[in-house]
Design a protein around this motif. Structure first.
Motif, PDB file in Angstrom:
ATOM      1  N   ARG A  94       0.846  -1.192   0.000  1.00 55.67           N
ATOM      2  CA  ARG A  94       0.000   0.000   0.000  1.00 55.67           C
ATOM      3  C   ARG A  94       0.880   1.241   0.000  1.00 55.67           C
ATOM      4  O   ARG A  94       1.924   1.283   0.649  1.00 55.67           O
ATOM      5  N   GLY A  97      -4.300   4.781   0.912  1.00 55.61           N
ATOM      6  CA  GLY A  97      -5.613   4.248   0.553  1.00 55.61           C
ATOM      7  C   GLY A  97      -5.632   2.730   0.576  1.00 55.61           C
ATOM      8  O   GLY A  97      -5.229   2.099   1.536  1.00 55.61           O
ATOM      9  N   GLU A  98      -6.063   2.163  -0.537  1.00 53.59           N
ATOM     10  CA  GLU A  98      -6.307   0.718  -0.545  1.00 53.59           C
ATOM     11  C   GLU A  98      -5.028  -0.097  -0.511  1.00 53.59           C
ATOM     12  O   GLU A  98      -3.959   0.352  -0.928  1.00 53.59           O
ATOM     13  N   GLN A  99      -5.187  -1.323  -0.019  1.00 55.03           N
ATOM     14  CA  GLN A  99      -4.104  -2.293  -0.074  1.00 55.03           C
ATOM     15  C   GLN A  99      -4.305  -3.183  -1.292  1.00 55.03           C
ATOM     16  O   GLN A  99      -5.424  -3.521  -1.650  1.00 55.03           O
ATOM     17  N   PHE A 100      -3.202  -3.585  -1.900  1.00 55.84           N
ATOM     18  CA  PHE A 100      -3.229  -4.491  -3.039  1.00 55.84           C
ATOM     19  C   PHE A 100      -2.669  -5.823  -2.577  1.00 55.84           C
ATOM     20  O   PHE A 100      -1.566  -5.881  -2.040  1.00 55.84           O
TER      21      PHE A 100
ATOM     22  N   LEU B  34     -13.297   0.211   3.907  1.00 53.15           N
ATOM     23  CA  LEU B  34     -13.169  -0.383   2.579  1.00 53.15           C
ATOM     24  C   LEU B  34     -13.932  -1.698   2.527  1.00 53.15           C
ATOM     25  O   LEU B  34     -14.150  -2.357   3.551  1.00 53.15           O
ATOM     26  N   TYR B  36     -13.641  -5.387   0.350  1.00 57.90           N
ATOM     27  CA  TYR B  36     -12.858  -6.230  -0.535  1.00 57.90           C
ATOM     28  C   TYR B  36     -13.690  -7.445  -0.897  1.00 57.90           C
ATOM     29  O   TYR B  36     -14.502  -7.931  -0.110  1.00 57.90           O
ATOM     30  N   TYR B  99      -5.000  -1.874   8.777  1.00 56.76           N
ATOM     31  CA  TYR B  99      -6.427  -2.054   8.521  1.00 56.76           C
ATOM     32  C   TYR B  99      -6.892  -3.203   9.395  1.00 56.76           C
ATOM     33  O   TYR B  99      -6.198  -4.212   9.532  1.00 56.76           O
TER      34      TYR B  99
END
Lengths: 110, 111
Positions: A94, A97-100, B34, B36, B99
């Motif tokens: 990351r 923002g988002e995690q991949f 978020l 997923y 997270y």
């Protein structure tokens, strides 16, 4: 496109073996993470790294260690594998923002 | 102590109808959320997110609603398609690198 790769999709090891799980990302991300996913428990954070050679324990670090010698590579080490470490291991990176996530490694310890 | 909870382990919905997946959290410091999606033998893929300054975010068939007073968020999928069948995880962050993920809800969309 961000790409996170993990060295193995499936791995079978014996109790007591030292196990290395490798993760590589190609987007120059500073933050990298290792999770394990177990039924009914969701994704639990093992360790994360916010920069080269920097690491912090997550929620379940016992029995694991990590190494981040280069920005793109984050390794998870099971010093002496045990049957309760049988799980799906997921690496993520990351920047903001988002995690991949990578595709995961299904590890079985016999 | 589970800070992010998905109380429904599974959900079945007819194709074309609305799917509603729920998530509750306990930490009022969370400010970014978020969703997923995860298929078997694959890593989770990002679906949609929402900041705590908003109460709704929409992206095509997917809408996330945030109710801060109730500490609750939900994901709406309209219309549901068979390809939406997967495990859905909600996640929350509070200004740190970490997270916190929920335990997941398995959605099955019936053709």
């Amino acid at each position: 496109d961000v790409k996170v790769t993990q060295s193995s999709r499936y791995l079978v090891k014996r109790t007591g073996e030292k196990v290395f799980l490798e993760c590589v990302q190609d987007m120059d991300h500073e933050n990298m993470f290792w999770y394990r996913q177990d039924p009914g428990l969701g994704l639990r954070l093992i360790y994360f790294s916010y920069d080269v050679k920097m690491k912090e324990k997550g929620d379940i670090p016992e029995g694991y260690s990590v190494s981040r010698e280069k920005k793109e590579r984050f390794s998870l080490i099971l010093e002496s594998a045990s049957t309760n470490q049988t799980s799906m291991y997921l690496c993520a990176s990351r920047i903001i923002g988002e995690q991949f996530f990578g595709p995961g490694t299904r590890l079985t310890v016999l | 102590d589970q800070q992010v909870k998905q109380n429904s382990p599974s959900l079945s919905v007819q194709e074309g109808r609305i799917s509603i997946l729920n998530c509750d959290y306990t930490n009022s410091m969370f400010d970014y959320f978020l969703w997923y999606k995860k298929y078997p033998a694959e890593g989770p893929t990002f679906l949609i997110s929402i900041s705590s300054i908003k109460d709704k975010n929409e992206d095509g068939r997917f809408t996330v609603f945030l109710n801060k007073s109730a500490k609750h968020l939900s994901l709406h999928i309209v219309p549901s398609q068979p390809g939406d069948s997967a495990v859905y995880f909600c996640a929350a962050s509070g200004g740190t690198y970490k997270y916190i993920f929920g335990t997941g809800t398995r959605l099955k969309v019936l053709a």
